[in-house]
Scaffold this motif. Structure first.
Motif, PDB file in Angstrom:
ATOM      1  N   VAL A 146     -27.208  -1.478 -52.717  1.00 56.72           N
ATOM      2  CA  VAL A 146     -26.549  -2.137 -51.581  1.00 56.72           C
ATOM      3  C   VAL A 146     -27.330  -1.809 -50.322  1.00 56.72           C
ATOM      4  O   VAL A 146     -27.390  -0.648 -49.914  1.00 56.72           O
ATOM      5  CB  VAL A 146     -25.079  -1.685 -51.435  1.00 56.72           C
ATOM      6  N   GLN A 147     -27.941  -2.827 -49.724  1.00 57.99           N
ATOM      7  CA  GLN A 147     -28.796  -2.630 -48.542  1.00 57.99           C
ATOM      8  C   GLN A 147     -28.402  -3.594 -47.431  1.00 57.99           C
ATOM      9  O   GLN A 147     -27.968  -4.724 -47.709  1.00 57.99           O
ATOM     10  CB  GLN A 147     -30.260  -2.886 -48.900  1.00 57.99           C
ATOM     11  N   PRO A 148     -28.564  -3.177 -46.173  1.00 54.11           N
ATOM     12  CA  PRO A 148     -28.324  -4.100 -45.065  1.00 54.11           C
ATOM     13  C   PRO A 148     -29.285  -5.292 -45.137  1.00 54.11           C
ATOM     14  O   PRO A 148     -30.450  -5.137 -45.479  1.00 54.11           O
ATOM     15  CB  PRO A 148     -28.618  -3.262 -43.818  1.00 54.11           C
TER      16      PRO A 148
ATOM     17  N   TRP B  19     -25.199  -8.000 -46.196  1.00 55.62           N
ATOM     18  CA  TRP B  19     -25.606  -7.019 -47.190  1.00 55.62           C
ATOM     19  C   TRP B  19     -26.306  -7.705 -48.355  1.00 55.62           C
ATOM     20  O   TRP B  19     -25.937  -8.808 -48.755  1.00 55.62           O
ATOM     21  CB  TRP B  19     -24.393  -6.237 -47.726  1.00 55.62           C
TER      22      TRP B  19
ATOM     23  N   LEU C  67     -23.185   4.368 -46.325  1.00 59.68           N
ATOM     24  CA  LEU C  67     -22.303   3.344 -46.887  1.00 59.68           C
ATOM     25  C   LEU C  67     -20.835   3.707 -46.647  1.00 59.68           C
ATOM     26  O   LEU C  67     -20.001   2.836 -46.404  1.00 59.68           O
ATOM     27  CB  LEU C  67     -22.574   3.165 -48.372  1.00 59.68           C
TER      28      LEU C  67
ATOM     29  N   SER D  80     -20.043   2.683 -43.230  1.00 55.89           N
ATOM     30  CA  SER D  80     -19.949   1.225 -43.078  1.00 55.89           C
ATOM     31  C   SER D  80     -18.682   0.646 -43.697  1.00 55.89           C
ATOM     32  O   SER D  80     -18.110  -0.305 -43.186  1.00 55.89           O
ATOM     33  CB  SER D  80     -21.167   0.549 -43.711  1.00 55.89           C
TER      34      SER D  80
END
Length: 315
Positions: A46-48, A56, A162, A165
């Motif tokens: 899971v990355q921006p 995402w 994470l 976020s």
């Protein structure tokens, strides 16, 4: 791996190699599962990604990472599955499968030859996450939060960033691990190729003082797996099982049990990779002890030389 950042890695090409293929590339499917129980990871990246509506980027990954000396195992596994890629970075080598088409091959295998250790809990969450991504539900806020909920209990859980976020409200309580037994001797060969250890214990001053030690160490929550190994080898009721606060191990040190049970087993169900070299050396020392040559100065010195070139000391 801390906010899921990628590492710089390179594809293996025609590099000069300093290893030997110890063991055929004809792998038994239960060997694959055993080795995966020891060394693989099922992960959801899971990355921006700020150019997307949901902000995402999400990706499912099956991976195995080893020391570069064991690249042959990964090549054999890749050849067996027929999918994925192998990369290297420094002294590490990685086998990764991440396309949906290729991941389905991996899933088909583990559905047919299920994982045995607590890793099967990670696999169950991985499948749920994979299905969310497959249906594009991760592109919705509700689907993404459900995926984060699954990821919170996958492997080491969420990174701190994470958590910042998405908050702690999406943390999922981890399911208790249940051991269902050892399915095949080939599973043991694969698992020990990853998590087993063959060691020689000596003193350099006392001739004849030699101990053979075969061991497997796991997290305490997997104590039933260790008990299962002891029962599989018919080694009695827990006499070789040792506990600490956070770990449990089987350590077989009785020479007769090693000569009559452990060595015949691994002669038939072979270990793969560099660890096979440790097993071969372990077996050499066992033969010296069996012949009682370890009680002589010459035999004892041979053992010291063998010991000093095993495991982490192996070049």
């Amino acid at each position: 791996m801390n906010f899921e950042r990628g590492y710089q890695i390179k594809v293996l090409s025609n590099q000069k190699r300093f290893y030997t293929d110890y063991g055929s590339n004809q792998l038994n499917p239960w060997f694959i599962t055993g080795f995966a129980d020891a060394e693989s990871t099922f992960n959801i990246l899971v990355q921006p990604c700020y150019d997307r509506k949901i902000k995402w980027r999400v990706k499912a990954i099956f991976a195995i990472s080893l020391n570069i000396k064991d690249v042959v195992i990964l090549e054999n596994i890749k050849s067996w599955f027929g999918v994925g890629h192998i990369y290297s970075s420094g002294i590490k080598v990685y086998y990764r499968v991440e396309s949906f088409k290729d991941l389905q091959v991996i899933i088909n295998h583990f559905d047919k030859y299920p994982l045995v250790t607590a890793k099967k809990l990670d696999y169950a969450l991985f499948i749920k996450s994979f299905n969310i991504i497959k249906l594009n539900e991760h592109l919705t806020e509700q689907g993404l939060y459900k995926l984060i909920e699954y990821k919170s209990s996958l492997n080491r859980g969420l990174s701190e960033k994470l958590k910042d976020s998405f908050g702690d409200k999406n943390l999922l309580k981890r399911v208790e691990f249940k051991f269902d037994g050892i399915p095949s001797p080939y599973w043991i060969a694969g698992f020990v190729s990853g998590d087993g250890s063959f060691n020689i214990k000596t003193t350099k001053t006392r001739i004849g003082k030699v101990q053979l030690r075969f061991s497997v160490n796991l997290h305490i929550r997997e104590h039933e797996v260790i008990k299962g190994l002891v029962q599989f080898f018919d080694l009695g009721d827990n006499k070789y099982i040792y506990y600490t606060d956070n770990s449990v191990a089987v350590q077989i040190v009785n020479t007769l049990d090693i000569l009559n049970i452990i060595i015949p087993f691994f002669d038939e169900y072979q270990i793969k990779g560099v660890k096979q070299m440790d097993y071969i050396d372990f077996k050499k020392v066992a033969e010296i002890i069996k012949s009682k040559n370890h009680l002589t100065e010459e035999g004892f010195r041979k053992i010291l030389v063998i010991k000093d070139n095993m495991n982490l000391k192996r070049k």
